[in-house]
Design a protein around this motif. Structure first.
Motif, short mmCIF file in Angstrom:
data_model
loop_
_atom_site.label_atom_id
_atom_site.label_comp_id
_atom_site.label_asym_id
_atom_site.label_seq_id
_atom_site.Cartn_x
_atom_site.Cartn_y
_atom_site.Cartn_z
N TYR A 97 40.20 14.93 -57.64
CA TYR A 97 40.14 16.20 -57.31
C TYR A 97 39.28 16.27 -55.95
CZ TYR A 97 39.27 21.03 -57.89
OH TYR A 97 39.32 22.45 -57.72
N TYR A 98 38.33 15.26 -55.67
CA TYR A 98 37.67 15.72 -54.36
C TYR A 98 38.67 15.53 -53.30
CZ TYR A 98 32.93 15.63 -56.17
OH TYR A 98 31.56 15.81 -56.98
N VAL A 133 41.20 18.22 -52.96
CA VAL A 133 40.64 19.75 -52.67
C VAL A 133 40.26 19.73 -51.18
CG1 VAL A 133 38.28 19.60 -53.38
CG2 VAL A 133 39.58 21.69 -53.75
N THR A 134 40.05 18.33 -50.71
CA THR A 134 39.54 18.46 -49.36
C THR A 134 40.70 18.37 -48.44
OG1 THR A 134 38.85 16.16 -49.64
CG2 THR A 134 37.34 17.74 -49.77
N GLU A 137 44.57 21.20 -58.29
CA GLU A 137 44.79 21.13 -59.69
C GLU A 137 46.00 20.52 -60.11
OE1 GLU A 137 43.61 24.63 -61.92
OE2 GLU A 137 41.57 24.56 -60.89
N TRP A 182 39.80 27.05 -50.16
CA TRP A 182 38.67 26.67 -50.70
C TRP A 182 37.37 26.45 -50.05
CZ3 TRP A 182 36.31 21.68 -49.63
CH2 TRP A 182 35.38 21.24 -50.72
N LYS A 198 33.89 27.92 -50.83
CA LYS A 198 32.46 27.22 -51.08
C LYS A 198 31.46 27.62 -50.08
CE LYS A 198 31.17 23.34 -52.65
NZ LYS A 198 30.69 23.37 -54.09
N TYR A 208 30.85 22.59 -43.89
CA TYR A 208 32.24 23.16 -44.64
C TYR A 208 32.87 24.06 -43.52
CZ TYR A 208 30.63 21.87 -49.31
OH TYR A 208 30.37 21.31 -50.38
N MET A 252 34.44 21.59 -40.99
CA MET A 252 35.57 20.92 -41.67
C MET A 252 37.03 21.47 -41.32
SD MET A 252 34.98 18.29 -43.44
CE MET A 252 35.97 18.19 -44.78
N ILE A 289 38.26 11.28 -42.72
CA ILE A 289 36.62 11.24 -42.75
C ILE A 289 36.21 11.39 -44.01
CG2 ILE A 289 36.63 13.87 -42.33
CD1 ILE A 289 34.27 11.34 -40.48
N ILE A 290 37.12 12.17 -44.96
CA ILE A 290 36.71 12.35 -46.29
C ILE A 290 36.80 11.14 -46.92
CG2 ILE A 290 37.52 13.40 -48.67
CD1 ILE A 290 35.85 15.40 -46.81
N VAL A 292 33.14 10.35 -48.18
CA VAL A 292 33.10 10.83 -49.59
C VAL A 292 33.20 9.53 -50.46
CG1 VAL A 292 33.55 12.48 -51.20
CG2 VAL A 292 33.21 13.18 -48.93
N PHE A 306 27.17 14.64 -45.59
CA PHE A 306 28.68 14.56 -46.29
C PHE A 306 28.34 14.14 -47.83
CE2 PHE A 306 31.51 14.42 -42.71
CZ PHE A 306 32.40 14.85 -43.19
N PHE A 321 29.59 17.09 -50.88
CA PHE A 321 30.50 17.13 -52.12
C PHE A 321 30.01 16.72 -53.48
CE2 PHE A 321 32.51 16.82 -47.76
CZ PHE A 321 33.68 17.71 -47.78
N ILE A 342 30.78 20.02 -55.83
CA ILE A 342 32.17 20.36 -56.17
C ILE A 342 32.33 20.41 -57.67
CG2 ILE A 342 34.63 20.35 -55.98
CD1 ILE A 342 34.14 18.80 -53.29
N LEU A 397 34.34 20.44 -61.08
CA LEU A 397 35.60 20.19 -61.51
C LEU A 397 36.48 21.00 -62.39
CD1 LEU A 397 34.78 16.31 -62.75
CD2 LEU A 397 36.14 17.18 -60.86
N PRO A 398 37.75 21.14 -62.27
CA PRO A 398 38.50 22.07 -63.09
C PRO A 398 38.76 21.57 -64.39
CG PRO A 398 40.22 20.92 -61.71
CD PRO A 398 38.63 20.20 -61.40
N ALA A 422 42.28 22.25 -66.14
CA ALA A 422 43.28 21.40 -65.71
C ALA A 422 43.35 20.03 -66.33
CB ALA A 422 43.41 21.30 -64.01
#
Lengths: 180, 170
Positions: free
Chosen positions: A32-33, A36-37, A46, A98, A102, A123, A126, A137-138, A142, B48, B52, B55, B57-58, B61
């Motif tokens: 999901y991360y 979404v990013t 989703e 998003w 955020k 954010y 980004m 980068i993500i 991340v 970073f 994150f 965030i 979660l859905p 879904a």
């Protein structure tokens, strides 16, 4: 990779549905991360979350090594997101949902003010990155992938990954300086 | 002095060769511009990770996804109809062989060995072989055909094993 995860992947490869469900539990956040990013849109992210795991379920038996599962899953997510981004470009759809949300919701966060401000700025910054640079980068910052893994996920040479990450950092720094 | 700004990103990510790493570290001791860039990159990296973590979660879904997975074909639980068919086939074959043997033994006891199925099949087979052996090159043709059929069967079996049932759910 821990033994438990290796066993789960091996079982799921053999068609064990409960093992696959455990993998979904483990990787839902990760997927999901990334979605979404990359997409900057929760609804689309989703959809990608669901599509990615369904696709993984049906093609898991083609995965050669269980050790490559994480980057293989990221590649699926990356490709699904990329298809949607290309479709958006064709249809000229503008999305900035998003990251905007955020930033708006950061006021509710219980973080110290300085850290909160840094995150809002990050954010905001980004948004100035292209999807390719944001993805690179993500995946590095991340998800903690190596340049080699990112190159495989994105289907580009390692040198391109190196330059995209460097360029992304320089752009973010420039944007942060503007906001600071 | 040659700057190392182009290497700093890879340095932070621990993606440099040993030789390059040494050059960068040595340069950072003397160059304030590159050191400033390095510190900015490091600070961003730390942010970073925190950025994150928040965030959410859905959950809906994810629940939908779990339901969809549950409705998908289960490779580990065989189709009950297939199980039934295989069992029926196996027991049917065994029963047929046993029935044939029982009839054969009754025939042998009632009418003597000459009328048994074994004798009848032996004589029929002998007759067929005698007729076919008179045809020239038949052996070669039959052998080649057999090999072709075996090859094709193996290939089809391989393709069949690679197939996976896909159930489309909305």
């Amino acid at each position: 990779m821990d033994q438990e995860l290796f066993d789960l992947i091996t079982k799921a490869k053999r068609g064990d549905k409960s093992a696959f469900e455990s993998l979904v539990e483990r990787y839902k956040r990760h997927v999901y991360y990334q979605a979404v990013t990359m997409l900057n849109d929760t609804i689309e992210a989703e959809d990608v979350l669901q599509e990615a795991f369904i696709k993984a379920y049906f093609s898991l038996e083609n995965l050669k090594s269980s050790y490559a599962f994480t980057s293989w899953l990221s590649r699926i997510v990356y490709n699904l997101c990329n298809d949607r981004i290309k479709k958006r470009d064709r249809e000229k759809v503008v999305v900035s949902e998003w990251l905007d949300n955020k930033i708006e919701n950061m006021g509710d966060s219980k973080l110290p003010i300085e850290q909160k401000q840094m995150q809002i700025d990050l954010y905001q910054a980004m948004k100035s990155l292209s999807p390719e640079h944001r993805s690179a980068i993500i995946l590095r910052e991340v998800h903690g992938y190596s340049y080699q893994d990112i190159a495989e996920i994105m289907g580009v040479p390692e040198g391109t990954v190196k330059s995209r990450i460097h360029h992304a950092r320089l752009t973010l720094r420039e944007e942060l300086k503007k906001e600071g | 002095m040659q700057h190392v700004d182009h290497l700093l990103s890879a340095y932070i990510d621990n993606e440099l060769e040993e030789q390059e790493r040494v050059v960068v570290e040595k340069h950072l001791q003397d160059c304030t511009d590159c050191l400033e860039l390095y510190e900015d990159f490091s600070r961003m990296s730390a942010s970073f990770t925190h950025a994150f973590e928040t965030i959410s979660l859905p959950e809906q879904a994810i629940e939908q996804l779990m339901t969809r997975i549950n409705q998908l074909d289960t490779p580990d639980s065989p189709d009950p109809i297939s199980v039934l068919s295989y069992a029926a086939l196996r027991w049917g074959t065994i029963s047929s062989i046993l029935l044939l043997l029982a009839v054969n033994v009754s025939l042998m006891i009632t009418f003597g060995p000459f009328f048994s199925f074994i004798q009848i099949f032996y004589r029929l087979a002998h007759g067929v072989v005698t007729i076919f052996s008179a045809i020239p090159y038949l052996g070669v043709v039959v052998t080649v055909t057999c090999f072709l059929l075996i090859g094709m069967s193996l290939w089809l079996l391989h393709q069949l094993l690679r197939l996976k049932k896909v159930e489309i759910t909305q």
